[in-house]
Design a protein around this motif. Sequence first.
Motif, PDB file in Angstrom:
ATOM      1  N   LEU A  45       0.815  -1.206   0.000  1.00  0.00           N
ATOM      2  CA  LEU A  45       0.000   0.000   0.000  1.00  0.00           C
ATOM      3  C   LEU A  45       0.855   1.264   0.000  1.00  0.00           C
ATOM      4  O   LEU A  45       0.519   2.258  -0.651  1.00  0.00           O
ATOM      5  CB  LEU A  45      -0.928  -0.014   1.223  1.00  0.00           C
ATOM      6  CG  LEU A  45      -1.941   1.127   1.331  1.00  0.00           C
ATOM      7  CD1 LEU A  45      -2.879   1.138   0.138  1.00  0.00           C
ATOM      8  CD2 LEU A  45      -2.739   1.001   2.623  1.00  0.00           C
ATOM      9  N   GLN A  46       1.958   1.242   0.699  1.00  0.00           N
ATOM     10  CA  GLN A  46       2.811   2.417   0.778  1.00  0.00           C
ATOM     11  C   GLN A  46       3.395   2.782  -0.590  1.00  0.00           C
ATOM     12  O   GLN A  46       3.634   3.954  -0.888  1.00  0.00           O
ATOM     13  CB  GLN A  46       3.934   2.181   1.786  1.00  0.00           C
ATOM     14  CG  GLN A  46       4.601   3.465   2.256  1.00  0.00           C
ATOM     15  CD  GLN A  46       5.355   3.267   3.556  1.00  0.00           C
ATOM     16  OE1 GLN A  46       5.533   2.140   3.995  1.00  0.00           O
ATOM     17  NE2 GLN A  46       5.792   4.345   4.152  1.00  0.00           N
ATOM     18  N   ASN A  47       3.621   1.777  -1.444  1.00  0.00           N
ATOM     19  CA  ASN A  47       4.106   2.052  -2.797  1.00  0.00           C
ATOM     20  C   ASN A  47       3.089   2.848  -3.590  1.00  0.00           C
ATOM     21  O   ASN A  47       3.451   3.740  -4.367  1.00  0.00           O
ATOM     22  CB  ASN A  47       4.418   0.744  -3.526  1.00  0.00           C
ATOM     23  CG  ASN A  47       5.518  -0.051  -2.863  1.00  0.00           C
ATOM     24  OD1 ASN A  47       5.491  -1.267  -2.869  1.00  0.00           O
ATOM     25  ND2 ASN A  47       6.490   0.629  -2.260  1.00  0.00           N
ATOM     26  N   LEU A  48       1.797   2.521  -3.438  1.00  0.00           N
ATOM     27  CA  LEU A  48       0.751   3.248  -4.145  1.00  0.00           C
ATOM     28  C   LEU A  48       0.662   4.693  -3.674  1.00  0.00           C
ATOM     29  O   LEU A  48       0.458   5.606  -4.481  1.00  0.00           O
ATOM     30  CB  LEU A  48      -0.594   2.554  -3.955  1.00  0.00           C
ATOM     31  CG  LEU A  48      -1.127   1.750  -5.147  1.00  0.00           C
ATOM     32  CD1 LEU A  48      -0.161   0.608  -5.455  1.00  0.00           C
ATOM     33  CD2 LEU A  48      -2.516   1.212  -4.869  1.00  0.00           C
ATOM     34  N   ILE A  49       0.819   4.899  -2.369  1.00  0.00           N
ATOM     35  CA  ILE A  49       0.740   6.252  -1.831  1.00  0.00           C
ATOM     36  C   ILE A  49       1.856   7.128  -2.409  1.00  0.00           C
ATOM     37  O   ILE A  49       1.649   8.311  -2.711  1.00  0.00           O
ATOM     38  CB  ILE A  49       0.817   6.218  -0.294  1.00  0.00           C
ATOM     39  CG1 ILE A  49      -0.417   5.509   0.277  1.00  0.00           C
ATOM     40  CG2 ILE A  49       0.931   7.619   0.288  1.00  0.00           C
ATOM     41  CD1 ILE A  49      -0.385   5.339   1.773  1.00  0.00           C
ATOM     42  N   LYS A  50       3.031   6.537  -2.600  1.00  0.00           N
ATOM     43  CA  LYS A  50       4.180   7.299  -3.085  1.00  0.00           C
ATOM     44  C   LYS A  50       4.217   7.417  -4.596  1.00  0.00           C
ATOM     45  O   LYS A  50       5.062   8.136  -5.135  1.00  0.00           O
ATOM     46  CB  LYS A  50       5.472   6.642  -2.594  1.00  0.00           C
ATOM     47  CG  LYS A  50       5.647   6.678  -1.086  1.00  0.00           C
ATOM     48  CD  LYS A  50       6.932   5.977  -0.666  1.00  0.00           C
ATOM     49  CE  LYS A  50       7.113   6.039   0.839  1.00  0.00           C
ATOM     50  NZ  LYS A  50       8.360   5.338   1.280  1.00  0.00           N
ATOM     51  N   ASN A  51       3.331   6.713  -5.287  1.00  0.00           N
ATOM     52  CA  ASN A  51       3.292   6.758  -6.752  1.00  0.00           C
ATOM     53  C   ASN A  51       2.312   7.838  -7.202  1.00  0.00           C
ATOM     54  O   ASN A  51       1.098   7.680  -7.036  1.00  0.00           O
ATOM     55  CB  ASN A  51       2.862   5.392  -7.300  1.00  0.00           C
ATOM     56  CG  ASN A  51       3.001   5.302  -8.808  1.00  0.00           C
ATOM     57  OD1 ASN A  51       2.881   6.288  -9.525  1.00  0.00           O
ATOM     58  ND2 ASN A  51       3.242   4.099  -9.293  1.00  0.00           N
ATOM     59  N   PRO A  52       2.785   8.945  -7.777  1.00  0.00           N
ATOM     60  CA  PRO A  52       1.868  10.038  -8.153  1.00  0.00           C
ATOM     61  C   PRO A  52       0.790   9.609  -9.129  1.00  0.00           C
ATOM     62  O   PRO A  52      -0.324  10.130  -9.092  1.00  0.00           O
ATOM     63  CB  PRO A  52       2.805  11.083  -8.785  1.00  0.00           C
ATOM     64  CG  PRO A  52       4.164  10.760  -8.251  1.00  0.00           C
ATOM     65  CD  PRO A  52       4.187   9.275  -8.080  1.00  0.00           C
ATOM     66  N   ALA A  53       1.093   8.649 -10.007  1.00  0.00           N
ATOM     67  CA  ALA A  53       0.121   8.232 -11.013  1.00  0.00           C
ATOM     68  C   ALA A  53      -0.987   7.361 -10.429  1.00  0.00           C
ATOM     69  O   ALA A  53      -2.111   7.361 -10.933  1.00  0.00           O
ATOM     70  CB  ALA A  53       0.826   7.476 -12.142  1.00  0.00           C
ATOM     71  N   LEU A  54      -0.683   6.627  -9.353  1.00  0.00           N
ATOM     72  CA  LEU A  54      -1.644   5.667  -8.816  1.00  0.00           C
ATOM     73  C   LEU A  54      -2.219   6.049  -7.466  1.00  0.00           C
ATOM     74  O   LEU A  54      -3.106   5.365  -6.963  1.00  0.00           O
ATOM     75  CB  LEU A  54      -0.987   4.284  -8.703  1.00  0.00           C
ATOM     76  CG  LEU A  54      -0.467   3.660  -9.993  1.00  0.00           C
ATOM     77  CD1 LEU A  54       0.146   2.302  -9.709  1.00  0.00           C
ATOM     78  CD2 LEU A  54      -1.572   3.538 -11.027  1.00  0.00           C
ATOM     79  N   SER A  55      -1.726   7.124  -6.860  1.00  0.00           N
ATOM     80  CA  SER A  55      -2.183   7.474  -5.512  1.00  0.00           C
ATOM     81  C   SER A  55      -3.673   7.807  -5.471  1.00  0.00           C
ATOM     82  O   SER A  55      -4.306   7.697  -4.413  1.00  0.00           O
ATOM     83  CB  SER A  55      -1.378   8.659  -4.966  1.00  0.00           C
ATOM     84  OG  SER A  55      -1.561   9.805  -5.775  1.00  0.00           O
ATOM     85  N   ASP A  56      -4.256   8.168  -6.614  1.00  0.00           N
ATOM     86  CA  ASP A  56      -5.693   8.475  -6.635  1.00  0.00           C
ATOM     87  C   ASP A  56      -6.534   7.254  -6.307  1.00  0.00           C
ATOM     88  O   ASP A  56      -7.673   7.381  -5.843  1.00  0.00           O
ATOM     89  CB  ASP A  56      -6.088   9.038  -8.001  1.00  0.00           C
ATOM     90  CG  ASP A  56      -7.531   9.517  -8.030  1.00  0.00           C
ATOM     91  OD1 ASP A  56      -7.887  10.372  -7.189  1.00  0.00           O
ATOM     92  OD2 ASP A  56      -8.312   9.024  -8.869  1.00  0.00           O
ATOM     93  N   LEU A  57      -5.992   6.042  -6.527  1.00  0.00           N
ATOM     94  CA  LEU A  57      -6.735   4.823  -6.210  1.00  0.00           C
ATOM     95  C   LEU A  57      -7.020   4.709  -4.719  1.00  0.00           C
ATOM     96  O   LEU A  57      -8.007   4.090  -4.317  1.00  0.00           O
ATOM     97  CB  LEU A  57      -5.956   3.589  -6.679  1.00  0.00           C
ATOM     98  CG  LEU A  57      -5.766   3.422  -8.185  1.00  0.00           C
ATOM     99  CD1 LEU A  57      -4.881   2.215  -8.468  1.00  0.00           C
ATOM    100  CD2 LEU A  57      -7.100   3.288  -8.890  1.00  0.00           C
ATOM    101  N   VAL A  58      -6.155   5.309  -3.896  1.00  0.00           N
ATOM    102  CA  VAL A  58      -6.328   5.247  -2.439  1.00  0.00           C
ATOM    103  C   VAL A  58      -6.689   6.620  -1.872  1.00  0.00           C
ATOM    104  O   VAL A  58      -6.521   6.867  -0.680  1.00  0.00           O
ATOM    105  CB  VAL A  58      -5.062   4.703  -1.760  1.00  0.00           C
ATOM    106  CG1 VAL A  58      -4.857   3.252  -2.121  1.00  0.00           C
ATOM    107  CG2 VAL A  58      -3.832   5.526  -2.130  1.00  0.00           C
ATOM    108  N   GLY A  59      -7.197   7.510  -2.716  1.00  0.00           N
ATOM    109  CA  GLY A  59      -7.691   8.802  -2.251  1.00  0.00           C
ATOM    110  C   GLY A  59      -6.846   9.992  -2.642  1.00  0.00           C
ATOM    111  O   GLY A  59      -7.281  11.134  -2.496  1.00  0.00           O
ATOM    112  N   GLY A  60      -5.631   9.773  -3.132  1.00  0.00           N
ATOM    113  CA  GLY A  60      -4.772  10.887  -3.500  1.00  0.00           C
ATOM    114  C   GLY A  60      -4.145  11.547  -2.278  1.00  0.00           C
ATOM    115  O   GLY A  60      -4.668  11.454  -1.166  1.00  0.00           O
TER     116      GLY A  60
END
Length: 333
Positions: free
Chosen positions: A148-163
């Motif tokens: 999950l932390q990888n998604l938070i740090k990924n600007p392209a995918l962070s919107d999946l977890v709320g941005g």
Amino acid sequence: MRNRAGRIVGLTCRVGRAIHGSAGLVADLVAGGASVLFMGRPGVGKTTAIRELSRLLADELARRVVIVDTSNEIGGDGDVPHAGIGRARRMQVPDPEQQHRIMIEAVENHMPQVVVIDEIGTEAECAAARTIAQRGVQLVATAHGNELQNLIKNPALSDLVGGIQSVTLGDDEAKRRGVQKSILERAAPPTFDVAVEMLERHRWHVYADVAAAVDALLSGNSPVGQMRERAADGSILKYSYSQRTLQDSKKGSNGSSSSNQRVLPEIGAGSSSSDGELQRPGSAAAAGGSSAGGFLRSRSADEADTAGMFVTRANGTVCRQSALQPEDFVFTG
């Protein structure tokens, strides 16, 4: 694989397998209508899991399922999809760069109750997924990222977890929270209700509340989730988990780290007589009777002390494994 001149010099053959029951660790969450996002390293079984969930939702739960199959990995090549997806319908994507358009088309034209997507990887696809979720359609998808932390740090995918957005607090508020004036906060509700980190094929870390997990990570705390593992006898073990648990479990008595230590209690095969066994909660054996079902077996106090093994109870407190009570576990056969 191609050389510098563009000539083909090698091939990679990937064989998809339809394995019934491979998604049983989260079948209850998907059946309840939650949108689920799968993460994990390549080859851990993400596509296999969503293929099985497509069949389960379409055949066993009788829902209208549409699969957006970008590279034909879910339903296979050809106009007729593989029988492994059951009665789910499959939309092929002629150009991977246009996947987000096919996702929107699936909702607008085919009235799905569930949309299944493999490998969300661009901002346009994240925006399309949010649009689908806002229309009340259940989502099952995979994304690039190991946790999950990888998604938070990924600007392209962070919107999946709320941005993520930067917020400047006032002096009084920063003092009350005990933080700096500039902090990171979640910008919007997550697109997905549940996030799954696939550590191994039969060992998954489940965040049942993505919003709370993201908020905890952004505030510097350790989010609490649930570890789900399939035992050798096919039963499913669920227990509370946090990143702090793993950190504690990797510390030996001399302060060195060991990759062989595990937080899981041992699983008995169906006998009871030794100390440290935890009966299945609510079963006849737990009430003093006998049962033919399996048992949860904890390690002895000496073994737990030697291994330095800690676990997190459902109420969030941390204790040695030997101090666990039967109600701290959820066991399903």
